[in-house]
Enzyme design. Structure first.
Site, mmCIF file in Angstrom:
data_model
loop_
_atom_site.group_PDB
_atom_site.id
_atom_site.type_symbol
_atom_site.label_atom_id
_atom_site.label_comp_id
_atom_site.label_asym_id
_atom_site.label_seq_id
_atom_site.Cartn_x
_atom_site.Cartn_y
_atom_site.Cartn_z
ATOM 1 N N GLU A 210 0.875 -1.168 0.000
ATOM 2 C CA GLU A 210 0.000 0.000 0.000
ATOM 3 C C GLU A 210 0.911 1.217 0.000
ATOM 4 O OE1 GLU A 210 -3.595 0.304 0.565
ATOM 5 O OE2 GLU A 210 -3.814 -1.812 0.062
ATOM 6 N N CYS A 244 -2.064 8.945 2.958
ATOM 7 C CA CYS A 244 -1.705 8.399 1.649
ATOM 8 C C CYS A 244 -2.692 8.793 0.569
ATOM 9 C CB CYS A 244 -1.568 6.880 1.710
ATOM 10 S SG CYS A 244 -2.969 6.070 2.486
#
Lengths: 503, 503
Positions: A210, A244
């Site tokens: 990720e 993110c």
């Protein structure tokens, strides 16, 4: 020099004993996790406050709250997830049982990130435990208060032979990566992502990465810019931009830019009446290194339209908006990961799409489109790939457990949340059970291969191409009519048709 | 020195134009593939005969018709698969559209294997096309006739700007792996699998690796050994044992071993009335290197109970059964991939399970269990992991498109066939579409964070743990009764209850 071979071997032995596969064990560990979260809500908030100046509300809304919901979601669905999944089979396999088992992988490693130090450690852990694995969590050393808290709490609540927390920095992570894991789940940046993928390749270990990139926002004409401003700045200022899927930069027309900047001034006053520096609701950069990195970006292109002030001693950077940035400016080369928001004027959505696709950081983790025009939205969805997408808001595509959360290309591989986490840490094992009878049927597949056998096999196996959709609707229509007639004839032969349907 | 940079760059440009995403284009290319298979059935069979001495029957059953059916299944379902998938959402997202889109990755590379050179190039290609990607096909040079044929046929049938076939050996493969691909699908052995994964890691390219290993067969007491013999030997002699899911070795009791060998003599007599060497139905080893490798294994443990003869000039090895083999014998160290079948006597299923789990090459690609006792079957399934499993037969778990086909651990990562291939070559993109209205609802999440906001948010978000199974049936019972009462009251208030239900 750290060495984890014994640890991994012992985890694998316990795994082989079958303990973690047991459904009751999985449930007990998930309940223990729930207890850990409920017993320590305050301590978790405090650690987040120390590491990131995260406000208690944000800690609950973005970290502990969603995690707690995911644990409950997993507990509520565990029985269903673990059941073998029956699959469709054709006439040939009528007598057979065909199903997919979800089997655990073994000993899995979860490497967490510092920006959401609870979420990135615990969310994957939920699925890993639900799937029946042994788990090692390696929290990020950069969020040091949370790392020590997890190191203290995990042995208190979990089965320590199966679930461990190992803290440390680069040497410890390197040593962990020397071992053979059955799965590695990493959240962080693409530079370290490559290192992990290469280490995993040594053992053919599957991974989820990720990562991130520059998540663009496109703002179309005719949007309510007050609302747009609120939503973008909420996405940008949560965790001081260290998310993110934070909106990295904005693209819009020059006119929209100028109007948006005015609305953003209003939004920021609303968010922080005493100013962000004095607000307890605004975070700080996690470390000096990251602080300096983002501080430089304030001068990285265009001109400062809002904010721009900083405070070295606190690692404070004000919510900052840069206007009239160009694509070749320094601030547009790497992910910002901080509260600096460049706005790059573009002609229209076509230019925006071309720019995103030509961008140096590859397919983004998130794509945000603000528009009331469904055609413009579709253009973006069709023209740009991204991990996920949210139209007319930010961050929300990560908030529900039925949407897969993950990147594509350089923003990552694999996905999780909800059942997707369970599946990430499981092997889908295709199974077919037959009986030892009816052997004569099998004779056609055995040698000697005669022309006859060949014909029969081809005929049995041959599937037909379905006719096109319109034709098949006609068939449904015909059947529908026939069925209605059938009902009438059998159930009410005397009644006239009108009365039948209004009875 | 081969260099494919220009080729990849040009394919990526075409991908960016959106051509391959168009569903009609995908359908046209899939139809072209169907035509390729139908037009060239004879030529494909001939090439398979030259490369592996594969009989026409085997070419149909295991290669051409196998992929043809997968192709038809894909064409029949393409419209469904390509549609965005709506997902469940909670009350909070009632007004939002929440769905998963499936996006193609871009330019993908498929590396085929020599043992099923048609199946293992075409089957992945079906899903890659259906998912909307550009494709680079690299057939194995070891099955050189099929490779040359595919290289000739591809440009005749497909859109050459998007779908290419490149032939060559190690230098060409190495050059291809230097490029950035958006997905790599590899079928072969784990040594090269690691090389592929490391090359992919340079660009953070996701991969599917279909590898192999020693696929064990466990034979329980009380099975009809004549049938077991037919099915196991069929699995072993197909393609002269050169199948990734071939039964590598057998574990059973000593008594079962001795009885089984007798049955196997009979089976081989039926399969090859004139002996396997003279039968047109029995294949040869693909190359001198592999022939020598397998020939050595005849002396690799236990004693030759059946077969054992070979012919260097033809690369012929007779179907060979070795008995009283032990786990430490040379033949038990690596995958055989040839027509030599060791039998290792074991005490019971516990010993078999222990060996499967502790075996040096990790989880097998396939697990075969012959038993009439469901408890034993479940014990072995629960106690082990494997790519897939067939009970009481061979190969069948690969025969239906609704079961995922792939390995776990050393035997591979990823799964395909049917929709799983489509999903392999797609990115699952989570999307949420909201409106720009109802902004006041969002105020709760914006700073300043008050105690009131905190309480409201906590209350809205909080999920409840479901009560245990039996309790939750009571509400259904109550609802069921209420519903029956409503029906009666509304539709037949005068009719007494008994008559209502027997009307």
């Amino acid at each position: 020099m750290a060495n984890y071979s014994e640890t991994v071997n012992s985890l694998r032995s316990v795994f082989q004993s079958g303990r973690t596969k047991n459904l009751k064990w999985r449930r007990s560990q998930l309940m223990a996790l729930l207890k850990l979260l409920d017993d320590n809500r305050d301590r978790l908030s405090e650690a987040l406050e120390k590491d990131l100046r995260k406000n208690k509300f944000e800690s609950n809304l973005m970290e502990v709250g969603p995690i707690r919901n995911e644990v409950i979601y997993a507990l509520n669905n565990l029985t269903d997830w673990v059941k073998p999944e029956k699959v469709k089979k054709g006439i040939l396999n009528m007598m057979d049982k065909a199903y997919i088992r979800h089997d655990p992988l073994g000993a899995v490693l979860i490497i967490a990130a510092w920006n959401y130090p609870v979420q990135t450690a615990i969310l994957p852990m939920i699925g890993a435990i639900a799937a029946g694995n042994c788990v090692v969590i390696k929290p990020s050393e950069i969020a040091e208060n949370m790392a020590s808290l997890l190191e203290e709490l995990i042995p208190k609540y979990f089965d320590t032979e199966c679930i461990k927390c190992i803290c440390g920095g680069i040497p410890e992570t390197t040593a962990l990566l020397k071992e053979k894991w059955d799965y590695i789940f990493y959240t962080g940046n693409s530079r370290v992502g490559k290192i992990i993928l290469k280490a995993a390749a040594e053992y053919l270990t599957p991974v989820t990465l990720e990562m991130g990139g520059k998540s663009p926002v496109y703002v179309d004409e005719d949007c309510d810019l007050g609302t747009v401003s609120n939503r973008i700045l909420w996405g940008k200022n949560s965790n001081a931009g260290q998310t993110c899927i934070a909106p990295d930069y904005v693209m819009c027309s020059k006119e929209t830019q100028d109007a948006l900047v005015e609305k953003m001034k209003i939004t920021l006053e609303k968010f922080y009446p005493e100013g962000p520096a004095k607000s307890s609701c605004y975070g700080r950069l996690v470390s000096d290194r990251h602080y300096q990195r983002v501080k430089k970006m304030i001068e990285g292109g265009g001109q400062v339209a809002v904010g721009g002030d900083t405070n070295d001693s606190e690692r404070y950077i004000a919510p900052t908006v840069l206007a009239d940035v160009t694509f070749s400016d320094p601030v547009m080369q790497d992910e910002v990961f901080g509260p600096v928001l460049p706005i790059v004027p573009v002609k229209n959505e076509d230019e925006a799409i071309a720019r995103i696709n030509a961008g140096s950081t590859g397919a983004p983790l998130a794509l945000y489109v603000f528009s009331n025009n469904q055609q413009v939205v579709k253009k973006f969805l069709d023209g740009v790939n991204s991990g996920g997408c949210c139209v007319n808001d930010c961050l929300m595509q990560g908030s529900i457990p039925t949407l897969p959360f993950g990147g594509v290309g350089s923003s990552g591989m694999g996905r999780y949340h909800g059942r997707f986490t369970f599946e990430t840490f499981s092997h889908k094992r295709g199974c077919m059970e037959r009986g030892l009878e009816m052997e004569s049927v099998n004779n056609i597949r055995y040698p000697p291969f005669t022309k006859n056998k060949e014909k029969i096999v081809t005929w049995i196996l041959k599937q037909k191409l379905k006719s096109n959709a319109n034709m098949s609707l006609v068939i449904y229509f015909m059947f529908g009519t026939l069925f209605a007639v059938f009902l009438k004839v059998f159930f009410a032969p005397q009644m006239s048709v009108m009365n039948f349907f209004s009875k | 020195m081969a260099n494919y940079s220009e080729v990849v760059t040009s394919m990526r440009s075409v991908f960016r134009t959106g051509r391959t995403k168009n569903v009609e284009w995908r359908r046209s290319q899939l139809m072209a593939l169907l035509k390729l298979l139908d037009d060239n059935r004879e030529r494909l069979s001939d090439a398979l005969k030259k490369d592996l001495n594969k009989s026409r029957f085997e070419s149909c059953l295991m290669e051409v018709d196998f992929v043809r059916n997968d192709l038809i299944n894909t064409l029949n379902n393409l419209t469904e698969w390509v549609k965005p998938e709506k997902v469940k959402k909670g009350l909070i997202n009632m007004m939002d559209k929440v769905y998963i889109r499936r996006e193609p990755f871009g330019v993908v590379m498929i590396m085929g294997a020599w043992n099923y050179p048609v199946q293992l190039t075409v089957a992945p290609m079906i899903g890659a096309l259906a998912a909307g990607n550009c494709i680079m096909m690299k057939p194995s040079e070891i099955s050189e006739n099929v490779a040359a044929l595919l290289e000739e046929l591809f440009p005749k049938y497909f859109d050459t700007e998007c779908i290419k076939c490149v032939c060559g050996g190690i230098p060409e493969t190495t050059a291809l792996l230097k490029e950035k691909w958006d997905y790599i699908f590899y079928t072969g052995n784990s040594m090269v699998g690691k090389i592929v994964m490391k090359a992919a890691a340079e660009y953070l390219t996701p991969v599917t690796l279909e590898l192999g290993g020693k696929s064990p067969v466990y034979i329980d007491q009380g099975c009809d050994l004549g049938i077991v013999s037919n099915r196991v030997l069929w699995g072993k002699v197909m393609n002269a044992g050169q199948t990734c899911i071939a039964p590598d070795y057998i574990m059973c009791s000593k008594e079962t071993q001795d009885a089984l060998v007798e049955k196997m003599k009979a089976t081989l007599g039926e399969f090859y009335p004139d002996g396997p060497a003279k039968s047109p139905d029995y294949c040869r080893l693909v190359s001198d290197r592999h022939y020598q490798r397998v020939k050595k294994m005849i002396g690799g443990g236990g004693k030759v109970a059946l077969g054992g003869d070979s012919d260097d000039s033809q690369r012929y090895i007779a179907p060979t059964v070795l008995t009283d083999v032990t786990f430490s014998d040379p033949i038990m160290q690596d995958e055989i991939f040839g027509p030599v079948l060791p039998i290792v006597p074991v005490k019971n299923e516990d010993e078999a399970i222990a060996h499967i789990n502790e075996g040096s090459d990790g989880y097998p690609l396939a697990l075969y269990i012959f038993s009439n006792d469901q408890k034993i079957v479940q014990k072995i399934l629960e106690g082990t992991n494997s790519g897939g499993c067939t009970v009481n037969d061979l190969f069948m778990h690969c025969g239906i498109p609704t079961l995922p086909f792939g390995g776990v651990g050393n035997s591979g990562m990823g799964g395909y066939h049917g929709k799983f291939t489509f999903d392999t070559f797609s990115h699952k993109r989570g999307c949420m579409e909201r409106g720009l209205k109802m902004e006041s609802v969002n105020n709760m999440r914006y700073p300043p964070f008050t105690k009131k906001k905190e309480n409201t948010a906590a209350w809205i978000m909080k999920k409840k743990l479901k009560s245990n199974g039996s309790m939750s049936l009571i509400p259904y019972f109550i609802f069921g009764t209420l519903f029956a009462v409503i029906l009666k009251v509304i539709f037949a208030p005068e009719t007494p209850v008994m008559n209502f239900f027997s009307r």
